[in-house]
Design a protein around this motif. Structure first.
Motif, PDB file in Angstrom:
ATOM      1  N   VAL A  15      -1.996   8.137  -2.194  1.00 24.68           N
ATOM      2  CA  VAL A  15      -1.094   8.067  -3.348  1.00 24.68           C
ATOM      3  C   VAL A  15      -0.925   6.620  -3.818  1.00 24.68           C
ATOM      4  O   VAL A  15      -0.898   6.343  -5.024  1.00 24.68           O
ATOM      5  CB  VAL A  15       0.256   8.747  -3.046  1.00 24.68           C
ATOM      6  N   THR A  18      -3.751   5.808  -6.008  1.00 21.04           N
ATOM      7  CA  THR A  18      -3.736   6.314  -7.393  1.00 21.04           C
ATOM      8  C   THR A  18      -3.108   5.285  -8.336  1.00 21.04           C
ATOM      9  O   THR A  18      -3.530   5.149  -9.480  1.00 21.04           O
ATOM     10  CB  THR A  18      -2.961   7.651  -7.545  1.00 21.04           C
ATOM     11  N   PHE A  19      -2.133   4.538  -7.842  1.00 23.97           N
ATOM     12  CA  PHE A  19      -1.486   3.537  -8.705  1.00 23.97           C
ATOM     13  C   PHE A  19      -2.413   2.351  -8.963  1.00 23.97           C
ATOM     14  O   PHE A  19      -2.404   1.772 -10.052  1.00 23.97           O
ATOM     15  CB  PHE A  19      -0.148   3.095  -8.101  1.00 23.97           C
ATOM     16  N   LYS A  21      -5.720   2.594  -8.997  1.00 25.39           N
ATOM     17  CA  LYS A  21      -6.750   3.095  -9.911  1.00 25.39           C
ATOM     18  C   LYS A  21      -6.206   3.199 -11.340  1.00 25.39           C
ATOM     19  O   LYS A  21      -6.881   2.821 -12.299  1.00 25.39           O
ATOM     20  CB  LYS A  21      -7.257   4.465  -9.427  1.00 25.39           C
ATOM     21  N   ASP A  22      -4.984   3.696 -11.461  1.00 23.53           N
ATOM     22  CA  ASP A  22      -4.329   3.765 -12.777  1.00 23.53           C
ATOM     23  C   ASP A  22      -4.293   2.406 -13.438  1.00 23.53           C
ATOM     24  O   ASP A  22      -4.598   2.257 -14.613  1.00 23.53           O
ATOM     25  CB  ASP A  22      -2.864   4.194 -12.611  1.00 23.53           C
TER      26      ASP A  22
ATOM     27  N   LYS B  39       2.844  10.480 -19.867  1.00 24.45           N
ATOM     28  CA  LYS B  39       2.096   9.282 -19.472  1.00 24.45           C
ATOM     29  C   LYS B  39       0.582   9.448 -19.532  1.00 24.45           C
ATOM     30  O   LYS B  39      -0.145   8.531 -19.216  1.00 24.45           O
ATOM     31  CB  LYS B  39       2.527   8.794 -18.093  1.00 24.45           C
ATOM     32  N   GLU B 159      -6.447  10.987 -15.281  1.00 24.75           N
ATOM     33  CA  GLU B 159      -5.592   9.895 -15.747  1.00 24.75           C
ATOM     34  C   GLU B 159      -4.424   9.600 -14.813  1.00 24.75           C
ATOM     35  O   GLU B 159      -3.865   8.517 -14.859  1.00 24.75           O
ATOM     36  CB  GLU B 159      -5.046  10.210 -17.149  1.00 24.75           C
ATOM     37  N   VAL B 160      -4.024  10.563 -14.001  1.00 25.63           N
ATOM     38  CA  VAL B 160      -2.867  10.316 -13.130  1.00 25.63           C
ATOM     39  C   VAL B 160      -3.348   9.906 -11.739  1.00 25.63           C
ATOM     40  O   VAL B 160      -3.142   8.773 -11.303  1.00 25.63           O
ATOM     41  CB  VAL B 160      -1.935  11.547 -13.065  1.00 25.63           C
ATOM     42  N   VAL B 161      -4.021  10.802 -11.053  1.00 24.98           N
ATOM     43  CA  VAL B 161      -4.489  10.453  -9.703  1.00 24.98           C
ATOM     44  C   VAL B 161      -5.884   9.824  -9.722  1.00 24.98           C
ATOM     45  O   VAL B 161      -6.332   9.284  -8.719  1.00 24.98           O
ATOM     46  CB  VAL B 161      -4.475  11.681  -8.773  1.00 24.98           C
ATOM     47  N   VAL B 162      -6.533   9.877 -10.868  1.00 26.68           N
ATOM     48  CA  VAL B 162      -7.838   9.231 -11.074  1.00 26.68           C
ATOM     49  C   VAL B 162      -8.852   9.614  -9.988  1.00 26.68           C
ATOM     50  O   VAL B 162      -9.522   8.757  -9.423  1.00 26.68           O
ATOM     51  CB  VAL B 162      -7.715   7.700 -11.206  1.00 26.68           C
ATOM     52  N   ASN B 163      -8.923  10.901  -9.701  1.00 25.61           N
ATOM     53  CA  ASN B 163      -9.955  11.350  -8.767  1.00 25.61           C
ATOM     54  C   ASN B 163     -11.211  11.831  -9.502  1.00 25.61           C
ATOM     55  O   ASN B 163     -12.251  12.017  -8.881  1.00 25.61           O
ATOM     56  CB  ASN B 163      -9.410  12.445  -7.841  1.00 25.61           C
ATOM     57  N   ARG B 164     -11.084  12.044 -10.784  1.00 23.53           N
ATOM     58  CA  ARG B 164     -12.219  12.313 -11.665  1.00 23.53           C
ATOM     59  C   ARG B 164     -13.131  13.426 -11.149  1.00 23.53           C
ATOM     60  O   ARG B 164     -14.331  13.289 -11.094  1.00 23.53           O
ATOM     61  CB  ARG B 164     -13.004  11.013 -11.878  1.00 23.53           C
ATOM     62  N   GLU B 252       9.005  11.922 -11.199  1.00 20.13           N
ATOM     63  CA  GLU B 252       9.745  10.715 -11.564  1.00 20.13           C
ATOM     64  C   GLU B 252      10.349   9.984 -10.369  1.00 20.13           C
ATOM     65  O   GLU B 252      11.009   8.965 -10.527  1.00 20.13           O
ATOM     66  CB  GLU B 252      10.886  11.011 -12.573  1.00 20.13           C
ATOM     67  N   ASN B 256       6.358   7.782  -5.444  1.00 16.05           N
ATOM     68  CA  ASN B 256       5.115   8.476  -5.786  1.00 16.05           C
ATOM     69  C   ASN B 256       5.068   9.052  -7.196  1.00 16.05           C
ATOM     70  O   ASN B 256       4.019   9.491  -7.634  1.00 16.05           O
ATOM     71  CB  ASN B 256       4.801   9.569  -4.760  1.00 16.05           C
ATOM     72  N   LYS B 257       6.184   9.051  -7.889  1.00 16.30           N
ATOM     73  CA  LYS B 257       6.217   9.505  -9.288  1.00 16.30           C
ATOM     74  C   LYS B 257       5.461  10.814  -9.506  1.00 16.30           C
ATOM     75  O   LYS B 257       4.605  10.933 -10.391  1.00 16.30           O
ATOM     76  CB  LYS B 257       5.638   8.428 -10.205  1.00 16.30           C
ATOM     77  N   ARG B 259       3.293  12.394  -7.566  1.00 13.63           N
ATOM     78  CA  ARG B 259       1.931  12.546  -7.032  1.00 13.63           C
ATOM     79  C   ARG B 259       1.988  12.814  -5.540  1.00 13.63           C
ATOM     80  O   ARG B 259       2.873  12.322  -4.847  1.00 13.63           O
ATOM     81  CB  ARG B 259       1.143  11.238  -7.225  1.00 13.63           C
ATOM     82  N   LEU B 260       1.008  13.535  -5.042  1.00 14.03           N
ATOM     83  CA  LEU B 260       0.877  13.742  -3.595  1.00 14.03           C
ATOM     84  C   LEU B 260      -0.596  13.708  -3.227  1.00 14.03           C
ATOM     85  O   LEU B 260      -1.462  13.738  -4.083  1.00 14.03           O
ATOM     86  CB  LEU B 260       1.471  15.094  -3.185  1.00 14.03           C
ATOM     87  N   CYS B 261      -0.851  13.674  -1.916  1.00 12.95           N
ATOM     88  CA  CYS B 261      -2.233  13.771  -1.446  1.00 12.95           C
ATOM     89  C   CYS B 261      -2.375  15.075  -0.675  1.00 12.95           C
ATOM     90  O   CYS B 261      -1.418  15.816  -0.485  1.00 12.95           O
ATOM     91  CB  CYS B 261      -2.604  12.574  -0.581  1.00 12.95           C
TER      92      CYS B 261
END
Lengths: 517, 351
Positions: A15, A18-19, A21-22, B39, B159-164, B252, B256-257, B259-261
């Motif tokens: 996690v 991800t920040f 990468k963002d 976002k 765009e958020v976790v950018v794992n594409r 929010e 982690n806003k 997001r999780l893994c």
């Protein structure tokens, strides 16, 4: 700008990654220093594959360029730090050409790193165990700090030296004084005022003033007889410590071993008494994250059978040894003891731990927490100390008999010795066994095919494991994790330690690979 | 003088760069959305946020249209509502939207919109989806017959976790959210963070482990902190009858806003493992036998006392747990220092 060194963030701290990468997608620059081409390398402006264990030489080389090309922050260095002359003299001994010879990246790249990292302010340095798990772990950290102070990057939001902590409450366990030299809140046990404060609070006459043993000393002490009774709470030392064979011999030698855990583990096999504990989500308490954020974990389930909260177990043992402790819940322990005894947490009370929690130091109940330390370069200790350090090689380097370097770490789908992830449905399906990650060049030289079972042997032991031939690992390196018992990297790792922190050199030992016929 | 535009007959201020949706929401004017993901780059894919803009022949999607000075916007007209209702009817006709057996029932934007627009009967014959359900992986069920192609999952992944790992694939009635090469998730670049499930507004992406366990309204939602790495992600536990049935992220929340893994989202059920230690155990004749707390604790205390008496307090050493609570570590070091009388207390602080 990020400067990430020794951190496989996309797997170990997904996690957080991800920040990063963002930010890169939004234009931030990323310099990644790691022997392996880890996940973040796909996002980096520059991936610098230094040799395992060459961090100090590489960083000294970068600082050499900062100094000789006058790229460092002179005003910051002069007003906020001490020791520049000594550091300068030291890094002058590491011109890029010399640093290149040790680190295996060319001098031009070292110059490019220095110029780039100096071009953006502030830059945030992040590191993980690639920095600390060396016999020179402390020096590696000091080098990171030297670099950031030289660049004038400490004391600013999006700057600083940021270790990503590997476990949900490793920060908190330190904060609470589960360390041999400090009470809660980093008050030193050899400080008489600190002892007096805790003696008064705990109603005892004389607290011990001599710092205690660290884990390796405890384990070895089981054989030497220095340690007779050993209390292991929630740790699976028989898998996590380097050189499993030695560790198990020590555990088997314990005169009295108490294990307190939620599962039977490889370590509890050696116990004389096993105490069943309530797990995460079965009782209340607080965790402290990498960013010093204290927040709550809440209870939603009932512990199985007789399992009880850990705090209760310790209290009951204390009672049987003649000490009656008043606090009768995690909340009471925090509110009535921790926050009263440790000035950094004085303003943290359970009633305030709603929503996003609080980042310590929180000196009083009006204070809203501290998101970053050493604001504007005003170091909490006064001036930032630039401390010159020299490079030393790992304790065990490749030779003819063991020609490859083994480096170890964590993988995405598992956590430590799988006591938790191995019992969460589905994770084993995604990763069901350990592999030895090796380069194509080494695989070809050894005649090993991808997926073939190979034997990895070190001076301590051997494991049989499938080869994972991957472009992410450079020639000369074998990379493994410690999640699976049979092929646990710690059968092989070297019990050599940083002299100050007693951190083992999990990141470097010498191995050889043999085909299993 | 601040920039203003006319919103439902009133002159209101806006910040340059704001979309109609953002400016309207700031004023408390509600516009429904479905594909909109905060976002992330607005796509305007679902069209449910359409509004009237004077001078524009067509309705415009408010999530992707920036406000300009003097713009005249109407969000609450008969034309707007008629069109939105039609869009919902088209979506309902785009696949299998049978709420009774859908995991998302009670937590579905499409269901909410159908309810809001009073759609009792399907207006269009539901289309057959050409793609079967994909549930070979352990965590995520992909039911393409319920997918409305809003693209939120694609936005979250890229765009958020950018794992594409996923993108929009194929064209027209064959449209599908695909991984690279249209492989199933477990054979793709997917790292099972589950962010796609988190943001799916319908029942197209659901948690396999939660299937059939609880309706959304039956669960109590409890905020907590993740038991894995040191990031300290904030989780929302979905609890039914004292058992976690699902974990989602707290939107929010710091740090982690939302997001999780994979471990934080799917690695919660170890606590229900049959392997758990349930009673104190004492070694006896090479094995372990069950014991009462009284007996086990008495034994620990008396052995500690004996060893201290014989070898001194420094012959006792302890390792605390870096995954347990602050309060637990505090208690353990207090036991060692104040009761046993040694500083031989450590944990895996440096590894």
């Amino acid at each position: 700008m990020f400067f990430v060194i020794g951190s496989n963030m996309t797997e170990a701290h997904p996690v957080a990654a991800t920040f990063v990468k963002d930010a890169v997608l939004r234009g931030a620059r990323l310099i990644l220093v790691d022997p392996r081409r880890t996940g973040l390398a796909d996002f980096a402006d520059l991936h610098v594959p230094i040799r395992v264990g060459s961090d100090v030489a590489f960083l000294n080389g970068v600082m050499n360029v900062l100094v000789t090309e006058n790229l460092y922050d002179r005003a910051y260095v002069e007003s906020c730090t001490v020791g520049f002359e000594e550091l300068k003299n030291k890094v002058l001994e590491y011109p890029p050409e010399r640093a290149a010879e040790i680190s295996g990246v060319d001098a031009g790249t070292i110059r490019a790193v220095a110029r780039r990292v100096a071009s953006v302010k502030p830059a945030m340095l992040m590191y993980t165990l690639g920095i600390t798990e060396h016999i020179c772990g402390v020096n590696n950290v000091l080098s990171c700090a030297n670099l950031q102070m030289l660049l004038g990057n400490v004391g600013f939001e999006c700057g600083g030296v940021n270790p990503l902590r590997g476990q949900n409450n490793v920060q908190g366990a330190c904060d609470m004084g589960a360390l041999p030299n400090v009470f809660p809140g980093y008050q030193r046990v050899d400080n008489p005022q600190a002892r007096a404060r805790f003696e008064a609070a705990w109603g005892v006459e004389k607290l011990p003033e001599k710092p205690g043993l660290m884990i390796p000393g405890m384990i070895d002490g089981l054989v030497s007889g220095k340690v007779r009774a050993f209390y292991v709470f929630g740790e699976n030392l028989a898998n996590t410590e380097p050189d499993i064979r030695h560790v198990e011999h020590c555990l088997a030698s314990a005169e009295f071993l108490v294990c307190q855990d939620i599962f039977p583990t490889e370590t509890t096999r050696f116990a004389h008494v096993i105490l069943p504990a309530a797990a995460w989500s079965e009782n209340e308490g607080t965790f402290t994250s990498s960013e010093r954020r204290v927040n709550r974990a809440r209870s939603v389930s009932v512990p199985p059978g007789q399992a009880r909260p850990n705090w209760w177990i310790f209290k009951e043992i204390a009672k049987r040894m003649g000490h009656s402790w008043e606090s009768n819940s995690a909340r009471e322990i925090w509110d009535n003891e921790v926050s009263r005894l440790a000035p950094s947490f004085a303003g943290i009370r359970y009633a305030r731990l709603r929503g996003d929690g609080l980042q310590w130091p929180v000196p009083d109940e009006k204070h809203r927490g501290t998101s970053y330390l050493h604001k504007d370069g005003c170091f909490t200790c006064g001036l930032g100390v630039l401390k010159p350090v020299d490079w030393i090689p790992p304790a065990e380097v490749p030779d003819e008999e063991y020609p490859l370097v083994l480096s170890t770490g964590r993988r995405l789908y598992h956590y430590h010795t799988r006591t938790q992830t191995g019992r969460s449905e589905g994770l084993n399906d995604l990763l069901s066994e350990e592999t030895a990650d090796i380069s194509r060049a080494d695989a070809e030289a050894l005649g090993v095919a991808h997926g073939e079972r190979i034997r990895v042997r070190s001076r301590r032991g051997e494991v049989v494991v499938r080869a994972n031939v991957t472009p992410r690992v450079p020639p000369g390196l074998v990379w493994m994790a410690f999640h699976f018992r049979e092929a646990c990297a710690n059968w092989l790792t070297n019990p050599a330690y940083d002299p100050l922190t007693q951190t083992a050199e999990y990141k470097a030992c010498a191995v050889r690979i043999e085909r299993v016929t | 003088m601040a920039d203003t535009f006319r919103l439902n007959g009133k002159d209101v201020e806006f910040k340059p760069g704001q979309t109609i949706l953002e400016a309207a929401r700031e004023r408390g004017v509600e516009i429904p959305t479905l594909c909109h993901l905060k976002k992330a780059t607005p796509t305007g894919a679902c069209r449910i946020c359409l509004v009237e803009v004077t001078g524009s022949r067509n309705l415009v999607s408010s999530c992707s249209t920036p406000v300009v000075e003097g713009m005249v916007v109407l969000t609450d007209t008969e034309r707007v509502h008629r069109t939105r209702k039609m869009i919902v009817e088209l979506m309902l006709g785009s696949g299998r939207h049978d709420c009774m057996v859908c995991e998302a029932n009670g937590n579905c934007r499409l269901q909410d919109l159908a309810y809001r627009y009073g759609i009792a009967e399907p207006r269009f014959q539901p289309a057959e989806t050409p793609y079967p359900v994909e549930d070979e992986n352990p965590f995520i069920v992909r039911d393409f017959s319920r997918c409305v192609l809003c693209g939120r999952c694609v936005q979250a992944c890229n765009e958020v976790v950018v794992n594409r790992a996923i993108s929009q694939g194929y064209r027209g009635s064959k449209s599908k959210i695909v991984t690279g090469g249209d492989e199933p998730y477990h054979r793709s670049e997917c790292v099972f963070c589950g962010q796609c499930v988190e943001v799916c507004p319908v029942g197209a992406l659901t948690e396999k482990k939660a299937r059939g366990k609880a309706r959304d309204w039956e669960t109590e939602k409890v905020r907590t902190t993740c038991p894995y790495c040191g990031v300290g992600c904030q989780l929302r536990l979905h609890v039914k009858d004292g058992k976690i049935v699902k974990v989602t992220a707290v939107e929010e929340a710091e740090p982690n806003k939302g997001r999780l893994c994979v471990k934080g989202r799917f690695g919660y059920d170890f606590i229900y493992s049959e392997d758990r230690l349930k009673t104190p155990l004492i070694r006896e004749n090479g094995g372990f036998r069950e014991a009462s707390w009284e007996e086990a604790l008495d034994l620990v205390a008396s052995r500690f006392r004996e060893i201290i008496a014989r070898y001194g307090p420094d012959a006792v050493a302890g390792v605390s747990c870096a995954r347990s609570f602050n309060e637990d570590s505090y208690q353990m070091q207090k036991l060692f220092r104040a009761v046993i009388g040694t500083n031989n207390i450590d944990h895996c602080a440096r590894t």
